[in-house]
Design a protein around this motif. Structure first.
Motif, PDB file in Angstrom:
ATOM      1  N   ALA A 705       0.833  -1.196   0.000  1.00 37.25           N
ATOM      2  CA  ALA A 705       0.000   0.000   0.000  1.00 37.25           C
ATOM      3  C   ALA A 705       0.869   1.248   0.000  1.00 37.25           C
ATOM      4  O   ALA A 705       1.992   1.246   0.523  1.00 37.25           O
ATOM      5  N   LEU A 706       0.330   2.288  -0.601  1.00 36.36           N
ATOM      6  CA  LEU A 706       0.913   3.617  -0.486  1.00 36.36           C
ATOM      7  C   LEU A 706       0.146   4.365   0.583  1.00 36.36           C
ATOM      8  O   LEU A 706      -1.066   4.150   0.771  1.00 36.36           O
ATOM      9  N   VAL A 707       0.842   5.248   1.283  1.00 25.83           N
ATOM     10  CA  VAL A 707       0.271   5.872   2.474  1.00 25.83           C
ATOM     11  C   VAL A 707       0.483   7.380   2.425  1.00 25.83           C
ATOM     12  O   VAL A 707       1.545   7.853   1.982  1.00 25.83           O
ATOM     13  N   GLY A 708      -0.528   8.119   2.905  1.00 28.34           N
ATOM     14  CA  GLY A 708      -0.392   9.556   3.032  1.00 28.34           C
ATOM     15  C   GLY A 708      -0.273  10.250   1.695  1.00 28.34           C
ATOM     16  O   GLY A 708      -1.038   9.997   0.750  1.00 28.34           O
ATOM     17  N   LEU A 709       0.705  11.136   1.570  1.00 29.98           N
ATOM     18  CA  LEU A 709       0.880  11.928   0.355  1.00 29.98           C
ATOM     19  C   LEU A 709       1.176  11.042  -0.854  1.00 29.98           C
ATOM     20  O   LEU A 709       0.733  11.333  -1.968  1.00 29.98           O
ATOM     21  N   GLU A 710       1.918   9.930  -0.650  1.00 30.70           N
ATOM     22  CA  GLU A 710       2.203   9.024  -1.759  1.00 30.70           C
ATOM     23  C   GLU A 710       0.913   8.389  -2.281  1.00 30.70           C
ATOM     24  O   GLU A 710       0.752   8.186  -3.495  1.00 30.70           O
ATOM     25  N   ALA A 711      -0.024   8.064  -1.395  1.00 30.62           N
ATOM     26  CA  ALA A 711      -1.315   7.519  -1.825  1.00 30.62           C
ATOM     27  C   ALA A 711      -2.094   8.567  -2.618  1.00 30.62           C
ATOM     28  O   ALA A 711      -2.699   8.261  -3.655  1.00 30.62           O
ATOM     29  N   PHE A 712      -2.071   9.828  -2.153  1.00 33.75           N
ATOM     30  CA  PHE A 712      -2.749  10.893  -2.890  1.00 33.75           C
ATOM     31  C   PHE A 712      -2.146  11.047  -4.285  1.00 33.75           C
ATOM     32  O   PHE A 712      -2.875  11.198  -5.278  1.00 33.75           O
ATOM     33  N   ARG A 713      -0.835  11.032  -4.381  1.00 34.74           N
ATOM     34  CA  ARG A 713      -0.184  11.176  -5.687  1.00 34.74           C
ATOM     35  C   ARG A 713      -0.576  10.038  -6.630  1.00 34.74           C
ATOM     36  O   ARG A 713      -0.737  10.242  -7.837  1.00 34.74           O
ATOM     37  N   GLU A 714      -0.715   8.812  -6.078  1.00 37.15           N
ATOM     38  CA  GLU A 714      -1.135   7.680  -6.899  1.00 37.15           C
ATOM     39  C   GLU A 714      -2.544   7.912  -7.449  1.00 37.15           C
ATOM     40  O   GLU A 714      -2.803   7.694  -8.637  1.00 37.15           O
ATOM     41  N   PHE A 715      -3.446   8.366  -6.579  1.00 36.89           N
ATOM     42  CA  PHE A 715      -4.809   8.639  -7.031  1.00 36.89           C
ATOM     43  C   PHE A 715      -4.826   9.799  -8.034  1.00 36.89           C
ATOM     44  O   PHE A 715      -5.594   9.768  -9.013  1.00 36.89           O
ATOM     45  N   ALA A 716      -4.010  10.816  -7.811  1.00 37.86           N
ATOM     46  CA  ALA A 716      -3.962  11.940  -8.739  1.00 37.86           C
ATOM     47  C   ALA A 716      -3.490  11.492 -10.119  1.00 37.86           C
ATOM     48  O   ALA A 716      -4.011  11.932 -11.153  1.00 37.86           O
ATOM     49  N   ALA A 717      -2.485  10.591 -10.147  1.00 31.04           N
ATOM     50  CA  ALA A 717      -1.988  10.086 -11.434  1.00 31.04           C
ATOM     51  C   ALA A 717      -3.067   9.277 -12.143  1.00 31.04           C
ATOM     52  O   ALA A 717      -3.246   9.386 -13.370  1.00 31.04           O
ATOM     53  N   GLU A 718      -3.813   8.462 -11.389  1.00 32.41           N
ATOM     54  CA  GLU A 718      -4.884   7.675 -12.002  1.00 32.41           C
ATOM     55  C   GLU A 718      -6.006   8.588 -12.504  1.00 32.41           C
ATOM     56  O   GLU A 718      -6.593   8.336 -13.566  1.00 32.41           O
ATOM     57  N   ARG A 719      -6.299   9.655 -11.771  1.00 36.28           N
ATOM     58  CA  ARG A 719      -7.325  10.600 -12.213  1.00 36.28           C
ATOM     59  C   ARG A 719      -6.913  11.267 -13.516  1.00 36.28           C
ATOM     60  O   ARG A 719      -7.724  11.400 -14.442  1.00 36.28           O
ATOM     61  N   ALA A 720      -5.630  11.656 -13.613  1.00 36.80           N
ATOM     62  CA  ALA A 720      -5.150  12.271 -14.851  1.00 36.80           C
ATOM     63  C   ALA A 720      -5.246  11.292 -16.020  1.00 36.80           C
ATOM     64  O   ALA A 720      -5.594  11.681 -17.149  1.00 36.80           O
ATOM     65  N   LEU A 721      -4.960  10.014 -15.763  1.00 41.86           N
ATOM     66  CA  LEU A 721      -5.051   8.999 -16.807  1.00 41.86           C
ATOM     67  C   LEU A 721      -6.495   8.830 -17.282  1.00 41.86           C
ATOM     68  O   LEU A 721      -6.761   8.737 -18.490  1.00 41.86           O
ATOM     69  N   VAL A 722      -7.433   8.807 -16.334  1.00 41.90           N
ATOM     70  CA  VAL A 722      -8.851   8.680 -16.693  1.00 41.90           C
ATOM     71  C   VAL A 722      -9.302   9.876 -17.509  1.00 41.90           C
ATOM     72  O   VAL A 722     -10.032   9.745 -18.509  1.00 41.90           O
ATOM     73  N   GLN A 723      -8.860  11.074 -17.104  1.00 37.81           N
ATOM     74  CA  GLN A 723      -9.232  12.290 -17.853  1.00 37.81           C
ATOM     75  C   GLN A 723      -8.688  12.237 -19.277  1.00 37.81           C
ATOM     76  O   GLN A 723      -9.373  12.621 -20.227  1.00 37.81           O
ATOM     77  N   GLN A 724      -7.461  11.754 -19.439  1.00 36.38           N
ATOM     78  CA  GLN A 724      -6.870  11.661 -20.776  1.00 36.38           C
ATOM     79  C   GLN A 724      -7.625  10.645 -21.633  1.00 36.38           C
ATOM     80  O   GLN A 724      -7.904  10.899 -22.809  1.00 36.38           O
ATOM     81  N   LEU A 725      -7.960   9.488 -21.070  1.00 32.72           N
ATOM     82  CA  LEU A 725      -8.725   8.497 -21.824  1.00 32.72           C
ATOM     83  C   LEU A 725     -10.096   9.041 -22.213  1.00 32.72           C
ATOM     84  O   LEU A 725     -10.571   8.830 -23.343  1.00 32.72           O
ATOM     85  N   SER A 726     -10.734   9.733 -21.280  1.00 33.59           N
ATOM     86  CA  SER A 726     -12.053  10.298 -21.549  1.00 33.59           C
ATOM     87  C   SER A 726     -11.992  11.290 -22.704  1.00 33.59           C
ATOM     88  O   SER A 726     -12.855  11.293 -23.591  1.00 33.59           O
ATOM     89  N   ALA A 727     -10.925  12.124 -22.714  1.00 35.71           N
ATOM     90  CA  ALA A 727     -10.783  13.107 -23.790  1.00 35.71           C
ATOM     91  C   ALA A 727     -10.476  12.422 -25.113  1.00 35.71           C
ATOM     92  O   ALA A 727     -11.055  12.765 -26.156  1.00 35.71           O
TER      93      ALA A 727
END
Length: 885
Positions: A705-727
């Motif tokens: 597991a990633l914890v704290g800020l590293e977990a947030f960064r992982e989710f942020a990267a996945e969100r950016a990937l989803v946004q790119q696929l959606s576009a």
């Protein structure tokens, strides 16, 4: 006399004589140079060598030990066992030779009704170091032994040292004479099995210098403190007092042997070979039970590999006794019942141990099935080539890659009328052992001589203040460079710094050491690592960034606050996920290992199947709910027994003192013994993102597991990937899954249409190829080069289609093509062609030899190839020549 009774008598005897009774340490040794605790004195080495001040003047223990150096001798002699118990009494500058000899003789020869072991004095012999006149005088005066039962022997047998510069001294061994029915006269000096060594008294009084071997070192002088280290072999005393023939027949081992005999339908004592196998099973099952009780799990390296080898040797021995079905459920239960009187913790951990054992057995039985298939193919090819000997490298590959025992390979090859090139196999095994020894030696050579820390540890323990503060003032007690104590470390050097106090956490409990610095007037040190090389002492590995640091200098430790905060988040998250696992799966999901550092954690736990997606989601949700609920995190220091009574979990592989630190998260929801750093409340952990779940053994899983800020960064990267696929797909986010599934289905349909078109295109080639058929010797042959093709499968399809058209004839089809820049060849034969002597596998090897590669297969269809595509015409001509011949 039962073995547990011998244990009780030993501890009572020495406890009544002022010795502190020390519980057995784990089989997993704290010594980084040892995989296991190999002798009773191992837990006391820091006290015997003076590196750590002894907390008591004299001690006694019954220590669990594992040795695997003589694993091939197990079952063949009366005394070799992998697991054994060493009864020891120790003196740290207290009594010496006279006391050790007096205690040994009294316990051995006192009657059983008086608490002794009841040996007859006439049956006991002793050996002493050849120059140790004092020991001879004491044996005569204390025990009244006559000269003929005291034998002087040389340094190779009666002088002890660690094999390195340090403590050394003569020893005296006590032997029991089993009588003339067991061997020749002449005493222990004959090295005959008639005389069984039961006790070794080491008189540690000298300092030895450099040297190799057992007798080519120099004695530098007397030690400042004389110590006693003795060891009595429990199993040897047990088989002598119980009146049985060997250690495998004592009360703690015989039940497993009897269970193996019952399952196999063979009688113990009827056949020597079967007897050895039953003794191997009895020994290895008990050893495996004890190792797994102490937290070792089967694996492919280190301790896990040794355990796996013991388990597999047991399965192999059962197979050689004619038992192919699973047997561990019965065998391990028999060992549990025999050992739990002496070690009650076996019962406590047996459910976990049983799952591990049964899982490993099931996996290895599958391995045997797979290995048997591979061996069958190798045997068939060997016979086809007209050889009577299976290649040694084949046997080695089966052993090394698939875990297929060589004995089983020999047995099955013999059944097929083949021998095995054992010389080649043994050579490959020797080369592997040499590589392993060289690797182990190189790793051992990297370990510092612990004696360098002795003077620093003698000054007291390092005070760790890092739970309450990140900085503290201290003083430099010592500096070590290259394993040697020095007065100064200069700019650019890497050194170890010993401080009186520190706030920098030393790596332990799965938590990495702190990052930070040590500064003072005229120097700035970057902290690279913090370890505890000996109990109670912190060593800081640093690089001198500026200036020079001297012994005695004032210094300030500074922990990187960002690192510490993130590391504390990760360690607390480890506890949270462990509690969530137990809430989700039950108490059987017990942590077996962990590692955490800033922003990351992994946890290994006992479980024998993959977690479903729903279970992973539930685990992650429970963990983050615990974070949301802001559970209190409380740490307390208390006695070990009190902590266990509160339900605090002690984790395998960790060593705990009399006083322990208990960490609660949400009260009893998560209560563990832990010396790591933690957050103040669960909300400080932040986000927990479970990123993977995988297998790390037949009955162990791992979550990361990633914890704290590293977990947030992982989710942020996945969100950016989803946004790119959606576009890119011009699809709303909530419709992406369906859109991607549609695209996948469209792609699969297009690939299917292309495959149909390619198949149709290939089918069109078949008539033209059939038309090229021409006689060659006794068969009709199609031999053609097809240029470049997309895959070898296309070539195979063409060859089998052409063969089908020519099935009424004695026909051979040889097609070659360039595939991905390399040459590929397929040979197919009809039944009539095979009757005429045309074998596809042999012809494929002919072609492959010309193409610069290899090939082979069955008589009806075979494949080959090589790197030289330009040689395809020559390869086809070679096949035609072979057929004409």
């Amino acid at each position: 006399m039962q073995t547990a009774d011998i244990q009780r008598r030993w501890l009572d005897f020495f406890g009544d004589r002022g010795h502190t009774v020390v519980p057995s340490a784990s089989l997993v040794s704290d010594d980084p140079s040892l995989l296991f605790t190999v002798a009773g004195m191992v837990p006391f080495v820091p006290y015997l060598t003076g590196v750590v001040p002894a907390p008591y003047p004299r001690a006694t223990s019954v220590q669990k030990c594992i040795r695997t150096n003589d694993i091939e001798e197990v079952g063949k002699t009366p005394r070799h066992g992998t697991f054994f118990q060493m009864n020891g009494n120790f003196s740290f500058g207290d009594y010496f030779k006279e006391g050790a000899i007096s205690y040994a003789w009294e316990l051995l020869t006192s009657s059983q009704s008086d608490g002794g072991l009841g040996f007859a004095e006439k049956d006991l012999w002793v050996t002493v170091y050849e120059d140790d006149d004092e020991a001879i005088r004491l044996w005569k005066s204390i025990a009244g032994l006559p000269d003929e039962r005291i034998q002087r022997l040389g340094m190779d047998t009666n002088y002890w040292s660690t094999g390195q510069p340090g403590p050394a001294g003569p020893c005296s061994e006590i032997f029991f004479d089993r009588g003339p029915a067991y061997g020749i006269d002449g005493g222990p000096a004959t090295d005959d099995d008639r005389y069984v060594e039961i006790w070794n008294l080491v008189f540690m009084q000298y300092l030895r210098g450099e040297g190799t071997g057992k007798n080519d070192f120099e004695i530098l002088g007397e030690l400042p403190q004389q110590n006693i280290d003795t060891g009595m072999g429990m199993e040897r005393v047990a088989f002598l007092t119980q009146g049985v023939e060997n250690m495998y027949e004592i009360d703690q081992v015989r039940p497993v042997l009897d269970a193996a005999a019952a399952m196999s339908g063979r009688r113990y004592g009827a056949d020597h070979g079967d007897d050895v196998r039953m003794r191997v099973i009895a020994d290895h099952v008990r050893s495996s039970l004890m190792l797994m009780t102490d937290g070792v799990t089967p694996g492919n390296e280190g301790r896990g590999y040794i355990l796996r080898r013991l388990l597999r040797r047991s399965i192999r021995a059962m197979r050689l006794l004619g038992v192919d079905a699973p047997s561990f459920e019965v065998l391990f239960a028999a060992s549990r019942d025999a050992m739990s009187a002496a070690y009650p913790e076996i019962t406590e951990h047996y459910d976990r141990v049983s799952r591990l054992a049964l899982g490993e057995e099931e996996a290895f039985l599958r391995t045997l099935t797979a290995g048997t298939s591979i061996l069958d193919l190798a045997v068939a090819e060997t016979q086809q080539q007209g050889s009577a000997t299976l290649a040694g490298d084949t046997a080695f590959q089966l052993h090394d890659t698939f875990g297929f025992p060589i004995d089983l390979t020999l047995e099955m090859a013999e059944e097929a009328g083949l021998s095995v090139d054992r010389e080649a196999f043994d050579r490959l095994m020797a080369e592997q052992r040499s590589r392993a020894k060289a690797d182990a030696k190189s790793k051992k050579g990297q370990l510092a001589d612990l004696s360098v820390y002795g003077a620093f540890r003698a000054a007291g323990e390092t005070r760790f203040l890092g739970y309450e503060q990140l900085e503290t003032e201290s003083s430099v007690l010592g500096i070590i460079v290259g394993g040697t104590s020095v007065d100064v470390a200069q700019e650019g050097e890497i050194a170890e710094i010993i401080l009186a106090e520190t706030t920098l956490y030393a790596e332990s409990g799965g938590q990495e050491s702190d990052e930070g610095s040590i500064v003072g007037t005229g120097f700035d040190l970057e902290v690279l690592d913090v370890q505890r090389p000996v109990a109670g002492l912190f060593s800081h590995t640093v690089q001198v960034r500026r200036g020079e640091v001297r012994v005695g200098a004032l210094a300030r430790t500074q922990v990187d606050p960002v690192w510490r905060r993130s590391a504390a988040q990760a360690h607390s998250a480890t506890h949270v996920i462990h509690a969530a696992l137990r809430q989700t799966l039950g108490d059987e999901a017990h942590q077996s290992g962990s590692y955490n550092k800033a922003g990351y954690m992994r946890l290994d736990f006992s479980w024998n199947q993959a977690l479903s997606a729903a279970t992973r989601s539930e685990l992650e949700e429970i963990s983050n709910i615990a974070v949301r609920d802001n559970l209190p995190v409380e740490t307390r220091v208390m006695g070990l027994d009190e902590a266990k009574s509160l339900g605090a979990m002690a984790l395998f592989g960790e060593k705990y003192g009399d006083r322990v630190r208990v960490v609660d998260i949400g009260g009893p929801w998560s209560r563990e013994l832990c010396a790591g750093t933690h957050v103040g409340s669960s909300a400080e952990i932040g986000m927990i993102s479970l990123v993977s779940e995988s297998s790390v053994g037949s009955a162990n899983r791992r979550v990361e597991a990633l914890v704290g800020l590293e977990a947030f960064r992982e989710f942020a990267a996945e969100r950016a990937l989803v946004q790119q696929l959606s576009a890119n797909l011009k699809t709303p986010r909530d419709q992406l899954v369906g859109r991607i599934a549609d695209l996948g289905a469209q792609l699969k349909a297009a690939e299917k249409r292309l495959a149909q078109l390619e198949s149709s295109r290939l089918s069109e080639k078949v008539p033209a190829l059939v038309a090229t058929a021409a006689p060659q010797g006794a068969v009709t042959v199609v031999a053609q080069s097809l240029g470049a093709l997309g895959s070898a499968d296309d070539l195979r399809q063409l060859a089998t289609s052409v063969r089908e058209r020519l099935s009424a004839q004695a026909a051979v089809v040889v097609l070659a093509a360039e595939v991905a820049g390399k040459a590929a060849v397929i040979v197919a034969t009809t039944p009539a062609a095979r009757e005429a002597g045309a074998k596809a596998g042999a012809l494929a090897r002919v072609a492959s030899g010309v193409l610069g590669g290899g090939g082979g297969g069955k008589d009806d269809l075979a494949q080959g190839g090589g790197t030289d595509a330009a040689a395809i015409p020559a390869a086809l001509e070679a096949v035609l020549a072979e057929l004409r011949g």
